[in-house]
Every structure is written in structure tokens, then in C-alpha cells.
Motif scaffolding. Structure first.
Motif, PDB file in Angstrom:
ATOM      1  N   ASP A  13      67.509 -38.442 121.795  1.00 27.34           N
ATOM      2  CA  ASP A  13      67.886 -39.551 122.405  1.00 27.34           C
ATOM      3  C   ASP A  13      66.691 -40.049 123.199  1.00 27.34           C
ATOM      4  O   ASP A  13      66.796 -40.641 124.278  1.00 27.34           O
ATOM      5  N   ASN A  38      74.073 -36.171 112.560  1.00 29.97           N
ATOM      6  CA  ASN A  38      74.240 -35.878 114.122  1.00 29.97           C
ATOM      7  C   ASN A  38      73.222 -36.726 114.919  1.00 29.97           C
ATOM      8  O   ASN A  38      73.525 -36.673 116.271  1.00 29.97           O
ATOM      9  N   THR A 128      77.820 -31.842 117.623  1.00 31.05           N
ATOM     10  CA  THR A 128      78.168 -32.992 117.298  1.00 31.05           C
ATOM     11  C   THR A 128      79.382 -32.919 116.593  1.00 31.05           C
ATOM     12  O   THR A 128      80.175 -34.125 116.247  1.00 31.05           O
ATOM     13  N   THR A 244      69.568 -27.451 117.443  1.00 34.97           N
ATOM     14  CA  THR A 244      70.435 -27.534 116.106  1.00 34.97           C
ATOM     15  C   THR A 244      69.970 -26.698 115.125  1.00 34.97           C
ATOM     16  O   THR A 244      69.063 -25.901 115.255  1.00 34.97           O
ATOM     17  N   VAL A 278      72.614 -33.407 125.582  1.00 31.93           N
ATOM     18  CA  VAL A 278      73.871 -33.483 125.426  1.00 31.93           C
ATOM     19  C   VAL A 278      74.360 -31.785 124.754  1.00 31.93           C
ATOM     20  O   VAL A 278      73.397 -31.477 124.077  1.00 31.93           O
ATOM     21  N   ARG A 311      79.765 -38.559 124.232  1.00 38.34           N
ATOM     22  CA  ARG A 311      79.956 -37.615 125.395  1.00 38.34           C
ATOM     23  C   ARG A 311      79.024 -38.302 126.518  1.00 38.34           C
ATOM     24  O   ARG A 311      77.703 -38.690 126.088  1.00 38.34           O
TER      25      ARG A 311
HETATM   26  P1  IMP Z   1      74.628 -29.933 115.951  1.00 36.05           P
HETATM   27  O1  IMP Z   1      73.241 -30.723 115.440  1.00 36.05           O
HETATM   28  O2  IMP Z   1      75.623 -31.131 115.831  1.00 36.05           O
HETATM   29  O3  IMP Z   1      74.676 -28.692 115.463  1.00 36.05           O
HETATM   30  O4  IMP Z   1      74.369 -29.704 117.594  1.00 36.05           O
HETATM   31  C1  IMP Z   1      73.661 -28.716 118.172  1.00 36.05           C
HETATM   32  C2  IMP Z   1      73.067 -29.293 119.352  1.00 36.05           C
HETATM   33  O5  IMP Z   1      72.036 -30.514 119.444  1.00 36.05           O
HETATM   34  C3  IMP Z   1      74.054 -29.763 120.522  1.00 36.05           C
HETATM   35  O6  IMP Z   1      73.865 -29.458 121.742  1.00 36.05           O
HETATM   36  C4  IMP Z   1      73.974 -31.182 120.179  1.00 36.05           C
HETATM   37  O7  IMP Z   1      74.675 -32.300 121.090  1.00 36.05           O
HETATM   38  C5  IMP Z   1      72.524 -31.702 119.959  1.00 36.05           C
HETATM   39  N1  IMP Z   1      72.215 -32.836 119.109  1.00 36.05           N
HETATM   40  C6  IMP Z   1      72.257 -32.819 117.844  1.00 36.05           C
HETATM   41  N2  IMP Z   1      71.640 -34.126 117.494  1.00 36.05           N
HETATM   42  C7  IMP Z   1      71.458 -34.846 118.563  1.00 36.05           C
HETATM   43  C8  IMP Z   1      70.853 -36.014 118.863  1.00 36.05           C
HETATM   44  O8  IMP Z   1      70.447 -36.672 117.856  1.00 36.05           O
HETATM   45  N3  IMP Z   1      70.505 -35.971 119.911  1.00 36.05           N
HETATM   46  C9  IMP Z   1      70.791 -35.495 121.063  1.00 36.05           C
HETATM   47  N4  IMP Z   1      71.377 -34.261 120.907  1.00 36.05           N
HETATM   48  C10 IMP Z   1      71.640 -33.917 119.524  1.00 36.05           C
END
Ligand code: IMP
Length: 432
Positions: A13, A38, A128, A244, A278, A311
């Protein structure tokens, strides 16, 4: 041939989309090589806002070809929704958007698997909820992964799902613990029918994108790689396990796009003037606001709420230890400092220059989240500024405090600052 990579050096972000936008007509193809839906970005064109999470931000540029590389995980309904959203806004991407036949597909059972894993308190990552981790697990595990190219062969897809889905049902029942009542087994035939419907619409977009990119490079086309998430979320080098599941550093380009990363000649590292995160995981400079409301103020003015999940983002001071680490890993040539205007009005700003663990000072980033949890930030203070800086267009328009703050970030990270952003609009930019 010259290619550029725009990469976030924090936890995502960082407003990378604005930098891609500023590169303007300087490229012919825009490529995503990691992550999936995500990521989240809002792009405004002629007053119309588009909310995208899977397509690259550069997709809205006329005469640019957009590519979703093999390293991305694709959720077909989301892909089609974003294509439709653009069409409703007058942007037709047929013929200019391509998705790799090697990219892995996210199925509803991936999201369900994630919901079950994330709803138990222990081991929660704060994802996410888009099925990203389970899909990458299946990709690397090999037995259950299904790629976009396979969606286009109906008999084959049915056979694959007949094998995969019953296994997934058993797996989910095994760890449903406490959620068994809400668990509905998936029917392979129904999943196949649903996905074959998407596949027909996706067919014209699907191709071998590695070859497309290799040919484009050979033809002298200019590429821009958009890294999704941030470097501190990289599965290898980030704050593991709170990361991630993909390679969000530029190192992911070779594997995730199928072109040698030596084609990348410029790496732009994007940072916020502060830090946000996040999800779960340690964050040494977090302003948790037991005290004076600074964190809440930054969150409110910076509109720090997740684009994908809504969030509230955790916010904190700029962490130069972390950014020095990711700048080195990413090979950044320069940094761009975003959202500087959000800090206007704060009497004093802090920059984290080192960590202390058990009374000992460290200037290197620790190797995992468990170590990072123990780190206490060592701060340097800088006087803030009270002026509105959103109309500044040159460094000399900035008040002395803001100039000093940017200079100090540059000194601490060891890279020149090429752009300072003082507002969301394209014009609210200082080319340093
Ligand atoms: P996932 O990628 O959904 O598995 O999430 C894993 C971690 O990466 C979590 O802490 C999410 O909040 C963070 N995350 C995933 N994509 C983003 C993004 O595009 N911006 C910020 N945080 C992200």
C-alpha cells in the motif's frame, strides 16, 4: 531492452500505482508477476473511479498491453468483474490484456480452506481472505494445482476436479473443528460447470505470456513490472511467517513472468513517508495510540483503510532499518517518498534508525518475525512543519522541516529520492 520495476519497500500500500501513472507514456507493456486479488488499487480516469485488485494499475493507459504473468494466482470471477468494470467505464481491454496459461487458478475451496485456517485464533496470519495462500500451496505441492490453460479443456478440467475436490472436502472436514456446521462439501461437477462458464469468457485473454514478453523485449518494447504487495511481505525475505505466499521483490520477475530479470534496468523503490501494515505480525514503529492520537490522525488523514478488505491499517513512524534492508534486497536505484502531506501539522516526527534487542543496538533487520517482535525502535526526532504542502511542486516550495525530513530519509536509506508525493493527484508531485 530497458524495463522498469516499481516495487514497494514496506508492507504494501505504498501508492505504487501513482508512480506507474507518473511513468505515463514511458512504456508499452505493464506486467504483474506475483500475488493475486489481494492487492488493491483505485484508479481514477476522467473522474471515473475503478477498483482493481487483479489487473495491473497500468491497464487503464491507452496503447498499453497488460499482462498477468504465470506467477500470479487468478480468481476468474474477479478477473471478469474487473474487465466488465473497465468496459462499463468505456475502457475496452480486449486485445490488450493477456493472462498466462501457466498462472494458477483460485477455486472456491481455496477460500474456504483459508477461512477455516484463519478463523482459529492460533496461527492466524490476518490474510485478505482471497484464497492466495491455499492456491500457492497447491501450486508448490503439485498434486492439486490447476492452471489457467487447463480451464480451456472441458473434459480435462472435469477429470482434474473429480480428483481434487473430494480430497479438498476431506481435508476441510478434518480441520473444520468448531466450524463443521458451516462447512458445505463442494461438488466437483458444479465447480467444473461454473468454471467452464468463466473459461469461455476468459479464452481470448489466455496465452503463453512468457513468449509474449520475450518477443516484446526482442522487438524493443518497453516493459514495466508492477510488484504487488510490499517487499516486507515477500515469502522468502519478508517478516516470515507474516508474509504473503509469493515473491514480491523484483527477484520474483524471472520466475513469475518468464523473462530474465537482467532486462530490468531501473528499479524504483516506493515508500510512504511513514509506515503502514495490515494483518498480523510485528511492527516495531507502530503507533498504537495508548498516548496522543498521532496514529489515529495519520490513519484518518492518510485514509489508511485496506482497499481489499476495508480493515483499518496499522500505522507507525518511518522505519529506516527495514527500508535499508528491502532497498538492498530489491536492488532499488532510487526511492520515491509518498504521502508526505499526511504528516503536515505534526510538531515532531520520528525516524527509526536502529533497533535494540535486550539492550543491544542493531542496525540490521532481523531474520524473522519472532526476532523482530523483540526489537525496540531507536528513534531520531525531527521538527515537523505546520504548512499545507499539497501545492508544493518543487523541493524549494517545501518548508524547511519537510525538506530536512526527506533528505534524512534519503541519507538513512542510502538512495536518492527521485519523487516526493504531496497529494493523490498526478499534479501533486515533486520531481526531485
Ligand atoms: P494474503 O496475501 O491474503 O495471504 O495475506 C498475507 C498478508 O499480506 C496479510 O498480512 C495481508 O494483510 C497482507 N497483504 C496481502 N496483500 C496486501 C496488499 O496488497 N497490501 C498490503 N498488505 C497485503
Amino acid at each position: 531492452m530497458p524495463a522498469t520495476c516499481v516495487v514497494g519497500l514496506q508492507w504494501g500500500d505504498e501508492a505504487k500505482g501513482k508512480i506507474v501513472d507518473l511513468l505515463g507514456d514511458g512504456f508499452d507493456l505493464v506486467v504483474r508477476y506475483n500475488g493475486g486479488a489481494n492487492a488493491g488499487h483505485t484508479v481514477v480516469v476522467n473522474g471515473k473511479a475503478f477498483k482493481l485488485s487483479l489487473l495491473p494499475t497500468g491497464v487503464i493507459r491507452p496503447n498499453v498491453t497488460s499482462v498477468i504473468g504465470n506467477g500470479v494466482v487468478v480468481y476468474p470471477p474477479r478477473f471478469l468483474e474487473e474487465v466488465d468494470q473497465l468496459a462499463r467505464g468505456g475502457i475496452d481491454v480486449s486485445g490488450s490484456l493477456f493472462v498466462s496459461d501457466h498462472a494458477h487458478v483460485i477455486f472456491p475451496y481455496h477460500m474456504e480452506e483459508e477461512r477455516l485456517l484463519e478463523s482459529g485464533g492460533e496461527g492466524k496470519i490476518g490474510t485478505t481472505g482471497r484464497g492466495i495462500g491455499p492456491c500457492y500451496q497447491d501450486k508448490v505441492g503439485r498434486r492439486f494445482g490447476i492452471r489457467v490453460g487447463e480451464l480451456l479443456r472441458p473434459d480435462h478440467l472435469r477429470e482434474r476436479l473429480k480428483f481434487v475436490v473430494p480430497f479438498k472436502n476431506r481435508l476441510m472436514a478434518a480441520f473444520a473443528n468448531g466450524h463443521a456446521a458451516t462447512l458445505k462439501p463442494f461438488d466437483p461437477e458444479a465447480v467444473a460447470t461454473e468454471y467452464l462458464g468463466y473459461a469461455e469468457r476468459m479464452r481470448p485473454f489466455v496465452t503463453d505470456t512468457s513468449r509474449l514478453l520475450q518477443d516484446s523485449l526482442a522487438a524493443g518494447k518497453r516493459l514495466i513490472f508492477e510488484a504487488a504487495q510490499g517487499s516486507l511481505l515477500d515469502v522468502d525475505h519478508g517478516t516470515y511467517p507474516y508474509v504473503t505466499s509469493s515473491s514480491s521483490l523484483p527477484s520474483g520477475i524471472w520466475g513469475g513472468a518468464g523473462v530474465p530479470s537482467r532486462c530490468v534496468q531501473r528499479i524504483i523503490g516506493v515508500v510512504k513517508a511513514y509506515t503502514s501494515r495490515v494483518g498480523q505480525g510485528p511492527f516495531p514503529t507502530e503507533l498504537d495510540d495508548g498516548s496522543d492520537g498521532t496514529g489515529e490522525r495519520i490513519r484518518r488523514i492518510g485514509r489508511e483503510y485496506g482497499t481489499v478488505t476495508g480493515r483499518p491499517r496499522r500505522v507507525g513512524w518511518f522505519d529506516a532499518v527495514a527500508v535499508r534492508y528491502t532497498a538492498a534486497l530489491s536492488g532499488a536505484d532510487e526511492i520515491t517518498v509518498m504521502l508526505l502531506d499526511v504528516l503536515s501539522g505534526l510538531p515532531e516526527l520520528k525516524l527509526c534508525t536502529a533497533y535494540e534487542i535486550d539492550g543491544e543496538r542493531h542496525t540490521h533487520f532481523p531474520s524473522d518475525a519472532y526476532q523482530l517482535e523483540k526489537c525496540k525502535p531507536v528513534y531520531e526526532s525531527i521538527s515537523g512543519w505546520s504548512e499545507d504542502i499539497t501545492k508544493a511542486r518543487k523541493l524549494t516550495d517545501l518548508p524547511a522541516g519537510a525538506r530536512r525530513y526527506v533528505e534524512r530519509i534519503s541519507e538513512l536509506v542510502g538512495l536518492k529520492v527521485s519523487v516526493v508525493s504531496v497529494g493523490p493527484d498526478r499534479e501533486q508531485t515533486i520531481l526531485a
